[in-house]
Design a protein around this motif. Sequence first.
Motif, mmCIF file in Angstrom:
data_model
loop_
_atom_site.group_PDB
_atom_site.id
_atom_site.type_symbol
_atom_site.label_atom_id
_atom_site.label_comp_id
_atom_site.label_asym_id
_atom_site.label_seq_id
_atom_site.Cartn_x
_atom_site.Cartn_y
_atom_site.Cartn_z
ATOM 1 N N GLN A 1 -14.451 2.179 -1.921
ATOM 2 C CA GLN A 1 -14.234 2.365 -0.488
ATOM 3 C C GLN A 1 -14.513 1.087 0.293
ATOM 4 O O GLN A 1 -13.779 0.745 1.226
ATOM 5 C CB GLN A 1 -15.103 3.510 0.023
ATOM 6 N N VAL A 2 -15.575 0.368 -0.077
ATOM 7 C CA VAL A 2 -15.875 -0.894 0.604
ATOM 8 C C VAL A 2 -14.744 -1.890 0.391
ATOM 9 O O VAL A 2 -14.277 -2.548 1.327
ATOM 10 C CB VAL A 2 -17.216 -1.476 0.117
ATOM 11 N N GLU B 1 -18.243 4.450 -3.814
ATOM 12 C CA GLU B 1 -18.705 3.616 -2.703
ATOM 13 C C GLU B 1 -18.123 2.205 -2.787
ATOM 14 O O GLU B 1 -17.626 1.671 -1.793
ATOM 15 C CB GLU B 1 -20.233 3.546 -2.693
ATOM 16 N N ALA C 1 -11.630 -1.272 -0.255
ATOM 17 C CA ALA C 1 -10.464 -0.825 0.508
ATOM 18 C C ALA C 1 -10.599 -1.185 1.983
ATOM 19 O O ALA C 1 -9.630 -1.602 2.628
ATOM 20 C CB ALA C 1 -10.271 0.677 0.337
ATOM 21 N N SER C 2 -11.805 -1.065 2.519
ATOM 22 C CA SER C 2 -12.021 -1.368 3.933
ATOM 23 C C SER C 2 -11.814 -2.844 4.234
ATOM 24 O O SER C 2 -11.563 -3.226 5.381
ATOM 25 C CB SER C 2 -13.434 -0.950 4.359
ATOM 26 N N LEU C 3 -11.896 -3.676 3.191
ATOM 27 C CA LEU C 3 -11.720 -5.125 3.360
ATOM 28 C C LEU C 3 -10.299 -5.571 3.042
ATOM 29 O O LEU C 3 -10.009 -6.770 3.054
ATOM 30 C CB LEU C 3 -12.717 -5.867 2.472
ATOM 31 N N PRO D 1 -20.664 -6.421 1.578
ATOM 32 C CA PRO D 1 -19.281 -6.884 1.442
ATOM 33 C C PRO D 1 -19.133 -8.345 1.014
ATOM 34 O O PRO D 1 -18.018 -8.803 0.779
ATOM 35 C CB PRO D 1 -18.722 -6.687 2.854
ATOM 36 N N GLN E 1 -15.676 -10.573 0.045
ATOM 37 C CA GLN E 1 -15.210 -11.558 1.010
ATOM 38 C C GLN E 1 -15.092 -12.942 0.376
ATOM 39 O O GLN E 1 -14.157 -13.692 0.663
ATOM 40 C CB GLN E 1 -16.159 -11.584 2.215
ATOM 41 N N SER F 1 0.823 -1.205 0.000
ATOM 42 C CA SER F 1 0.000 0.000 0.000
ATOM 43 C C SER F 1 0.859 1.258 0.000
ATOM 44 O O SER F 1 0.563 2.231 -0.697
ATOM 45 C CB SER F 1 -0.932 0.000 1.221
#
Length: 217
Positions: free
Chosen positions: A183-184, A180, A186-188, A157, A161, A13
Amino acid sequence: MDRSTSKGLRRASLALGAALASTVLCATVSAAAPVGTSGRATSDRAAIGSAASPSAQHACPVIYFDLGETLVHTADDGSTSYLPGAAAYLRALREHHVKVGLITNVPPSWGATDSERAARLKREVDATWRGSAPFAWQDFGDRILTPRTDAERKPAPVLWQRAQAASGRCVLVYQAETTEEVQVAASLGYVPYQVEQPHRPAFLPVSLVELLGRLSR
């Protein structure tokens, strides 16, 4: 995720962020990817660059895409075709032996399994296709993930997953046009890239994809 994998992802990253920050200033980075708006280069040389050496053949990372308005566009008349630069970009990834997949919403009623829903998706897209070359379904193999229920539809998600569960220790990249979804992902833990943004390549440059592959080993 174990400690070594987490450390590798952090390094990836950081390296990716530094490289993306320099894209506007560094012509070599910009030229490493096909570009996708009017006036952008579309030649095979610019899109593919030099052929990958045998040592560059590896299983990671895996790049997942959204489909509509990320790789393909549906026109007002209902016809479907590649977005500018998308075909060349997929070809470049193929030349560099990078695995790709789709994470895309379709009606759950299209089938009881991912393969059944993917088959229906292919029929729907192919029936309206107006591109000069067919969509490269063969590149995606069985990596076409679709919702089994309405509750699994993005931005839930679940599909991301499921892709993670099937990818082992590989670094995963997600490219899409919507903020959106990016972002989801990235959060995972995905490396996110929002396509078709001004002042940067339409897709994540292939040179950076290869960097991620090296860092993920």
